[in-house]
Write a protein that holds these residues in place. Structure first.
Motif, PDB file in Angstrom:
ATOM      1  N   ARG A  18       6.387  58.787 -10.271  1.00 42.10           N
ATOM      2  CA  ARG A  18       7.332  58.021  -9.448  1.00 42.10           C
ATOM      3  C   ARG A  18       6.721  57.694  -8.085  1.00 42.10           C
ATOM      4  N   LYS A  19       6.032  58.674  -7.483  1.00 45.20           N
ATOM      5  CA  LYS A  19       5.431  58.435  -6.168  1.00 45.20           C
ATOM      6  C   LYS A  19       4.377  57.338  -6.232  1.00 45.20           C
ATOM      7  N   MET A  20       3.562  57.344  -7.286  1.00 40.66           N
ATOM      8  CA  MET A  20       2.547  56.299  -7.410  1.00 40.66           C
ATOM      9  C   MET A  20       3.194  54.950  -7.702  1.00 40.66           C
ATOM     10  N   SER A  92       6.651  53.949 -15.056  1.00 45.09           N
ATOM     11  CA  SER A  92       6.136  55.239 -14.590  1.00 45.09           C
ATOM     12  C   SER A  92       6.678  56.315 -15.520  1.00 45.09           C
ATOM     13  N   THR A  93       5.765  57.091 -16.089  1.00 47.87           N
ATOM     14  CA  THR A  93       6.190  58.064 -17.082  1.00 47.87           C
ATOM     15  C   THR A  93       5.269  59.272 -17.124  1.00 47.87           C
ATOM     16  N   PRO A  94       5.821  60.443 -17.314  1.00 44.82           N
ATOM     17  CA  PRO A  94       4.982  61.613 -17.582  1.00 44.82           C
ATOM     18  C   PRO A  94       4.679  61.700 -19.070  1.00 44.82           C
ATOM     19  N   MET A  95       3.761  62.561 -19.410  1.00 45.26           N
ATOM     20  CA  MET A  95       3.553  62.941 -20.803  1.00 45.26           C
ATOM     21  C   MET A  95       4.349  64.216 -21.048  1.00 45.26           C
ATOM     22  N   TYR A  96       5.217  64.177 -22.046  1.00 47.37           N
ATOM     23  CA  TYR A  96       5.956  65.375 -22.437  1.00 47.37           C
ATOM     24  C   TYR A  96       5.556  65.756 -23.857  1.00 47.37           C
ATOM     25  N   ASN A  97       5.048  66.962 -24.030  1.00 49.82           N
ATOM     26  CA  ASN A  97       4.686  67.451 -25.366  1.00 49.82           C
ATOM     27  C   ASN A  97       3.772  66.475 -26.097  1.00 49.82           C
ATOM     28  N   PHE A  98       2.792  65.970 -25.352  1.00 49.66           N
ATOM     29  CA  PHE A  98       1.737  65.082 -25.844  1.00 49.66           C
ATOM     30  C   PHE A  98       2.194  63.647 -26.075  1.00 49.66           C
ATOM     31  N   GLY A  99       3.450  63.320 -25.808  1.00 48.64           N
ATOM     32  CA  GLY A  99       3.921  61.976 -26.104  1.00 48.64           C
ATOM     33  C   GLY A  99       4.856  61.423 -25.044  1.00 48.64           C
TER      34      GLY A  99
END
Length: 201
Positions: A18-20, A92-99
């Motif tokens: 989110r910051k980026m 903008s997204t994280p990786m959760y449990n490889f996906g």
């Protein structure tokens, strides 16, 4: 210029992705002051998963849609209109449990729609219907998946590249933030690379 931003991190505070995304959005706004921005925070305002009725609506010809099917596909129509109206897509997204996070998958399932954002040719191949759109995808991960020993566990980057390409978004720039919890040096390097890319917008 119109920017559509999709935020998928469950961390509404201290989220690196989110910051980026904030930095990229502000850089675009500074470079192009007339830019209009639509932000869809799919964590703060979660999207429902598609249902049996939604799928029926997707595959029903427009002139045969009942009131029930129209209601079931109304959100999809809105999200697709947002996508088609923008010039730049920012995810903008994280990786959760490889996906991908389930919240982002819910958005994808609503906007990847036959005869609206992709079609099927006579030879059963797919073609995209979303045209002239540039995408930036900011991803964050606790580990370093660009390492040879870890790259097979990255089911986020390739999936997003494929699913965006399916609907016609092929001009995609990924800004990966790696090692956010496990490798401070790599994280610092990835931050600098992303910021350097953003500064050139």
């Amino acid at each position: 210029m119109k920017l559509l931003r999709i935020d998928a991190s469950s961390r509404t505070e201290s989220s690196e992705s989110r910051k980026m995304a904030d930095k990229l959005m502000h850089q675009l706004k500074n470079s192009y002051p007339d830019t209009t921005i639509t932000i869809r925070d799919i964590i703060g305002s979660p999207l429902p998963h598609i249902t049996q009725t939604t799928i029926e609506g997707f595959y029903t010809p427009e002139d045969k849609l009942t009131e029930t099917l129209l209601e079931a596909t109304q959100l999809s129509d809105t999200l697709i209109d947002e996508l088609n109206e923008c010039d730049i897509l920012l995810i903008s997204t994280p990786m959760y449990n490889f996906g991908v996070p389930s919240a982002l998958k819910a958005w994808i399932d609503q906007i990847v729609r036959i005869n609206r954002t992709f079609g099927v040719a006579d030879d059963n191949s797919f073609y995209g219907m979303v045209k002239h759109l540039k995408a930036y995808v900011i991803t964050s991960a606790g580990a370093v998946y660009s390492n040879e020993s870890m790259e097979d566990f990255d089911f986020l980057t390739g999936y997003l590249q494929t699913v965006l390409g399916l609907i016609g978004i092929t001009d995609v720039t990924f800004l990966p933030l790696e090692g956010t919890t496990l490798d401070p040096d790599t994280f610092s390097t990835s931050l600098k690379k992303a910021e350097a890319t953003i500064s050139k917008l």
